[in-house]
Design a protein around this motif. Structure first.
Motif, PDB file in Angstrom:
ATOM      1  N   ARG A 171       0.625  -1.670  -0.046  1.00 18.77           N
ATOM      2  CA  ARG A 171       0.038  -0.326  -0.133  1.00 18.77           C
ATOM      3  C   ARG A 171       0.538   1.029  -0.128  1.00 18.77           C
ATOM      4  O   ARG A 171       1.864   0.905   1.036  1.00 18.77           O
ATOM      5  N   PRO A 172       0.381   2.381  -0.959  1.00 15.91           N
ATOM      6  CA  PRO A 172       1.135   3.471  -0.968  1.00 15.91           C
ATOM      7  C   PRO A 172       1.387   4.082   0.780  1.00 15.91           C
ATOM      8  O   PRO A 172       0.297   4.001   1.728  1.00 15.91           O
ATOM      9  N   ALA A 173       2.378   4.998   0.768  1.00 13.15           N
ATOM     10  CA  ALA A 173       2.624   5.124   2.293  1.00 13.15           C
ATOM     11  C   ALA A 173       1.191   6.038   2.709  1.00 13.15           C
ATOM     12  O   ALA A 173       0.841   6.345   4.138  1.00 13.15           O
ATOM     13  N   LEU A 174       0.392   6.922   1.854  1.00 16.59           N
ATOM     14  CA  LEU A 174      -0.332   7.922   1.725  1.00 16.59           C
ATOM     15  C   LEU A 174      -1.782   6.698   2.721  1.00 16.59           C
ATOM     16  O   LEU A 174      -2.295   7.136   4.004  1.00 16.59           O
ATOM     17  N   LEU A 175      -2.093   5.775   2.157  1.00 11.37           N
ATOM     18  CA  LEU A 175      -3.084   4.937   2.250  1.00 11.37           C
ATOM     19  C   LEU A 175      -2.518   3.940   3.837  1.00 11.37           C
ATOM     20  O   LEU A 175      -3.293   3.903   4.370  1.00 11.37           O
ATOM     21  N   LYS A 176      -1.158   3.515   4.080  1.00  9.65           N
ATOM     22  CA  LYS A 176      -1.372   2.846   5.105  1.00  9.65           C
ATOM     23  C   LYS A 176      -1.426   3.525   6.514  1.00  9.65           C
ATOM     24  O   LYS A 176      -1.928   3.723   8.092  1.00  9.65           O
ATOM     25  N   ALA A 177      -1.595   5.367   6.202  1.00 16.43           N
ATOM     26  CA  ALA A 177      -2.121   6.086   7.597  1.00 16.43           C
ATOM     27  C   ALA A 177      -3.565   6.301   8.237  1.00 16.43           C
ATOM     28  O   ALA A 177      -4.130   7.019   8.985  1.00 16.43           O
ATOM     29  N   MET A 178      -4.367   5.680   7.039  1.00 14.43           N
ATOM     30  CA  MET A 178      -5.439   6.178   6.717  1.00 14.43           C
ATOM     31  C   MET A 178      -6.342   4.762   6.705  1.00 14.43           C
ATOM     32  O   MET A 178      -5.706   3.689   5.733  1.00 14.43           O
ATOM     33  N   GLN A 179      -7.575   4.924   7.006  1.00 18.04           N
ATOM     34  CA  GLN A 179      -8.364   3.676   5.743  1.00 18.04           C
ATOM     35  C   GLN A 179      -9.102   4.174   5.009  1.00 18.04           C
ATOM     36  O   GLN A 179      -9.725   5.073   4.928  1.00 18.04           O
ATOM     37  N   PRO A 180      -8.555   3.917   3.526  1.00 23.31           N
ATOM     38  CA  PRO A 180      -9.312   4.059   2.678  1.00 23.31           C
ATOM     39  C   PRO A 180     -10.968   4.519   2.164  1.00 23.31           C
ATOM     40  O   PRO A 180     -11.242   5.872   1.953  1.00 23.31           O
ATOM     41  N   THR A 181     -11.620   3.577   2.445  1.00 18.75           N
ATOM     42  CA  THR A 181     -12.884   3.917   2.373  1.00 18.75           C
ATOM     43  C   THR A 181     -13.851   4.336   3.748  1.00 18.75           C
ATOM     44  O   THR A 181     -14.262   5.852   2.619  1.00 18.75           O
ATOM     45  N   VAL A 182     -12.884   5.117   4.525  1.00 18.85           N
ATOM     46  CA  VAL A 182     -13.315   5.920   5.529  1.00 18.85           C
ATOM     47  C   VAL A 182     -12.793   6.913   5.336  1.00 18.85           C
ATOM     48  O   VAL A 182     -14.369   8.065   4.900  1.00 18.85           O
ATOM     49  N   PHE A 183     -11.957   7.418   4.443  1.00 21.10           N
ATOM     50  CA  PHE A 183     -11.020   8.871   4.623  1.00 21.10           C
ATOM     51  C   PHE A 183     -11.415   8.882   2.464  1.00 21.10           C
ATOM     52  O   PHE A 183     -12.331  10.472   2.514  1.00 21.10           O
ATOM     53  N   LEU A 184     -12.418   8.509   2.055  1.00 20.51           N
ATOM     54  CA  LEU A 184     -12.008   8.626   1.321  1.00 20.51           C
ATOM     55  C   LEU A 184     -13.897   8.504   0.370  1.00 20.51           C
ATOM     56  O   LEU A 184     -14.210   9.798   0.138  1.00 20.51           O
TER      57      LEU A 184
END
Length: 202
Positions: free
Chosen positions: A4-17
């Motif tokens: 996973r990209p470094a940015l996505l490691k710090a968040m949950q993509p489903t919730v953030f996006l």
């Protein structure tokens, strides 16, 4: 396994996006179609106040009674943490911190602005009258009195109990799964707080 990209490691993509998409959509709608957005939001607010205002007041009152009863019952002595844990701050220190964070800055402005706003333009009736003055103070005391704290306490206690007592992630969906409202979801201590719908409870 795909990294996973470094940015996505710090968040949950489903919730953030999902949240970011909704926020951007609302901002664009309000910016590009301001008159239509104003009319829509005002009509929605008027509908909710007229149809469900009584339910809001009733719910806040029921929660206030529940919180007072909970604090006086044996459940009020349940420790939000392990048995060996002890409070880091005194009750007075906790009260001052919560009051300052929850109401301190708001009261500086809204302590005067809210009753004046309701006095000049009340939800019902004519403004600048004795009746409008009484109604303005009642609404302001409701908004800044004990009722909102009851809502905060119920929500905060729910998160704190399952996080500090049960060791589960501090997530909003955790409450729904814990209360059995989302029976198809399962959250464990090692998850990131976002349940996987493909995992059903055993």
């Amino acid at each position: 396994m795909t990294k996973r990209p470094a940015l996505l490691k710090a968040m949950q993509p489903t919730v953030f996006l999902g949240s970011a998409t909704l926020v951007i959509a609302f901002v664009l709608f309000g910016t590009l179609f301001t008159p239509q957005a104003m009319a829509l939001f005002e009509s929605v607010q008027t509908f909710l106040v007229n149809r469900f205002g009584w339910f809001y007041i009733l719910t806040a009152s029921v929660l206030l009674v529940f919180v007072i009863g909970l604090s006086l019952s044996p459940y009020g002595r349940i420790r939000l943490g392990e048995k060996r844990d002890r409070p880091e701050f005194s009750n007075f220190a906790w009260f001052t911190m919560l009051f300052s964070a929850g109401m301190g800055t708001g009261l500086v402005f809204w302590g005067v602005a809210e009753p004046m706003t309701h006095y000049l333009s009340p939800p019902m009736g004519e403004g600048r009258t004795t009746e409008a003055l009484s109604e303005a103070m009642r609404i302001s005391f409701f908004h800044w009195g004990l009722h909102p704290w009851a809502i905060y306490i119920v929500f905060g206690l729910s998160l704190a109990y399952y996080h500090f007592r049960r060791g589960l992630p501090m997530a909003l969906l955790l409450l729904l799964a814990s209360y059995g409202l989302l029976k198809s979801l399962r959250i464990d201590k090692h998850s990131d707080g976002v349940p996987d719908p493909r995992k059903s409870p055993s």
